[in-house]
Design an enzyme around this catalytic site. Structure first.
Site, short mmCIF file in Angstrom:
data_model
loop_
_atom_site.label_atom_id
_atom_site.label_comp_id
_atom_site.label_asym_id
_atom_site.label_seq_id
_atom_site.Cartn_x
_atom_site.Cartn_y
_atom_site.Cartn_z
CG ASP A 91 39.75 42.87 38.35
OD1 ASP A 91 40.82 43.09 38.93
OD2 ASP A 91 38.89 43.74 38.16
CD GLU A 126 44.02 49.98 44.04
OE1 GLU A 126 43.24 49.22 43.43
OE2 GLU A 126 45.23 49.99 43.86
#
Lengths: 394, 256
Positions: B58, B47
């Protein structure tokens, strides 16, 4: 046979206002958004809920707020200005209207805790207040820079039994407080409601908050009608996310009144922005050529936001409302002018709308025209900051 | 079927549980060497995080990595240029927020990604409800759109998301943002909910910080995603050799 378009009606089922709005959130939050939508739709058509909402607003929050004709100000600038006095609502701004609605909804959904973001602290204080009244646990996220600019509001929230979390990421202002509140909400969504403070975020927030704030416009329309000003020529309000503007516009969206939203020049999402996706919505945003969100800059923490609510983006795109930017200097002058002429110290946010009237009276606002000004908050929270700025110039 | 899904289904057929490390592009000047080292260490796909100013999904580690990458001038274009010059030998999956694509236009964005050899995209703030235009843009390319599911996902949504996702289904083990969760949490139940409606490969992420947790999650899933734990070591000065060791430790734990 052509019906004129109906403005500020319900958004589409997916929460769109024209090209704007919708839901852009992590999957983890989608069920909560859907639950909230369904709870709001149910509550907003339940006479018992509406009755309690209105009772709390009148007995706790001090509604209806009056309309004040600004006699000396009107004479000086040659236009007829009526101020809707949201500064006289409990906690000192219109923010209380929304949090009364959302905290009642929180209890109705069986949740026991609220979280909120705040910029200047007005929405944080209002949320802490409404949470205390219902015995809900409350955590408020506030950019570290704003906790310094508005230290007294941090103490107010703590007095009201809330916890204040200083957000140290990014620009340490309102947009980062929203990011952090969203991150927190993911972890606690089963027992916690995110009490968003403006007409922004994922559906149903922009619509729901506008509905909770529409009492401003509905009251003002009645009050002006009783004074013989059926429809003012101009309705003007400051815009960060845009909740006070949405509230007062809602009472006049389908009249002939000209609607004007005044943004901070350093955060003018409609004037200087472009379409983008942030904080759960598609709207107008200030961003760089890469699509990175830029920091807004304003003397007022409450307007330090690089976006605008999606319904405002739609009202701008459709031409129904216009949005203009006003700089910090003009805001300072407006704050002093209104204080001296009318005995009303406006919040720095609200002073943006005052400044626009001063700038455009006799120009974009014809002489003698009637103007409804949403005086969204009182300036007590800002006097220390304004004193520092003015002292620094002596 | 997109080539990513063909490859990941073949991997499952071969009896391998996939290991997918996450890197923030541009967080360090040698980021692409870390990616290559991870492939040496046994990663089956990678990724590639593309930094965004407001990473809502996040936690602090990825936020810090994104801030560093942006400060270094990293852009979607610069990442794609670097990737197109690298021969990494495993499928590359881009992960970022929707505004970066929305701002450039979806056709231009998918063109950039395709040109860089990217074969999948994870866009955590793009809901299935808002994804139609994006998926139409991807349909003209070989880019797979990977959807997340979470412990809060309802049965009706599990079915829709598992049917729509391409490549694999990303199962969040926890109700958390990246890097803040410890342990596999509800992962097993989330994976089971996907399996009840689809045979798409299902990978577990968000909450996997140790090789032991990776080992446990590998027992009931098709793949493991490790992000913040790895990115943190890189932010703290890990070399590509350290990254290879980190990844091979996870590889062994998963294969045991």
């Amino acid at each position: 046979m052509n019906q004129p378009p109906l403005y500020m009606d319900r958004p589409s089922p997916a929460g769109h206002f024209g090209d704007f709005g919708g839901r852009f959130v992590p999957e983890a939050l989608m069920p909560a958004c859907l639950e909230l939508e369904s709870a709001f739709v149910d509550a907003w058509s339940d006479p018992a809920f509406l009755e309690e909402y209105r009772t709390v607003l009148s007995e706790f929050a001090g509604r209806p707020t009056p309309i004040t004709y600004l006699g000396r100000f009107s004479k000086q600038f040659g236009v007829e200005v009526y101020a809707k006095r949201e500064d006289l609502a409990h906690t000192g701004s219109h923010k209380i209207n929304n949090v009364v609605g959302q905290t009642l909804l929180t209890r109705r959904m069986g949740k026991t805790r609220v979280i909120a973001e705040t910029g200047a602290g007005q929405h944080g204080v209002a949320t802490a207040t409404a949470a205390a009244r219902l015995g809900l646990e409350c955590t408020v996220f506030m950019g570290e820079l704003d906790t310094q600019r508005q230290a007294l509001n941090v103490f107010r929230m703590e007095l009201l039994g809330s916890r204040v979390v200083a957000v140290t990421s990014g620009s340490r202002t309102l947009k980062d407080a929203v990011n952090e509140a969203m991150r927190e909400w993911v972890t606690c969504v089963s027992d916690t409601h995110y009490c968003l403070g403006s007409v922004m975020g994922p559906h149903p927030f922009p619509w729901m908050v506008r509905e909770f704030q529409s009492i401003i416009g509905v009251e003002a329309h009645d009050q002006l009608t009783r004074r013989g000003v059926a429809t003012p020529d101009v309705v003007v309000a400051c815009v960060g996310g845009g909740s006070n503007a949405a509230g007062i516009f809602a009472g006049f969206a389908n009249t002939s009144a000209r609607l004007v939203g005044v943004e901070a020049a350093g955060g003018a999402a409609v004037t200087n922005g472009s379409p983008g996706v942030l904080h759960g919505m598609r709207s107008m945003l200030i961003q760089d050529e890469q699509g990175q969100i830029e920091e807004a800059h304003s003397i007022s923490a409450g307007l330090d936001y690089p976006g605008i609510g999606p319904e405002h983006a739609h009202l701008a795109a459709s031409g129904r409302a216009e949005y203009v930017g006003i700089g910090d200097e003009d805001v300072l002058v407006a704050l002093q002018t209104l204080s001296e002429l009318e005995g009303i110290i406006p919040a720095l946010e609200s002073a943006h709308a005052v400044a626009w009237i001063m700038q455009e009276a006799g120009r974009a606002i014809p002489r003698g025209a009637s103007v409804l000004l949403n005086l969204s908050g009182r300036g007590d929270k800002d006097v220390a900051q304004v004193r520092e700025i003015l002292r620094g110039r002596q | 079927m997109k080539s990513l899904e063909v490859a990941l289904r073949a991997l499952r057929e071969s009896g391998t549980t996939a290991l997918v490390p996450y890197f923030m592009a541009g967080a360090t000047p040698d980021w692409i060497q870390h990616v290559a080292a991870a492939v040496h260490g046994g990663a089956n796909a990678v990724e590639i995080g593309i930094p965004f100013s407001d990473p809502m999904m996040d936690g602090p580690v990825i936020q810090r990595a994104a801030e560093r990458a942006l400060a270094a001038g990293t852009t979607l274009e610069s990442v794609c240029t670097e990737l197109s010059g690298a021969d990494l030998g495993v499928p590359l999956i881009a992960m970022t927020y929707y505004n970066l694509f929305h701002h450039r236009g979806l056709v231009r964005s998918t063109g950039l990604l395709s040109g860089a050899g990217v074969r999948g995209a994870i866009v955590p703030d793009l809901t299935i409800e808002e994804s139609q235009e994006w998926r139409e843009a991807c349909a003209a390319t070989d880019i797979a759109t990977i959807f997340l599911v979470a412990p809060s996902t309802t049965a009706e949504r599990f079915a829709r998301l598992a049917a729509a996702t391409e490549g694999f289904c990303y199962a969040s083990a926890r109700m958390a943002v990246t890097g803040r969760a410890e342990g596999g949490g509800d992962a097993q139940a989330v994976v089971a909910s996907v399996r009840a409606t689809s045979d798409v490969p299902t990978y577990v992420g968000i909450g996997i910080t140790t090789a032991r947790q990776a080992h446990d999650a590998a027992r009931f899933s098709d793949g493991i995603i490790v992000g913040s734990a790895l990115v943190e070591t890189i932010l703290n000065g890990a070399t590509p050799a350290d990254t290879e060791e980190f990844v091979s430790k996870f590889r062994h734990a998963i294969d045991q």
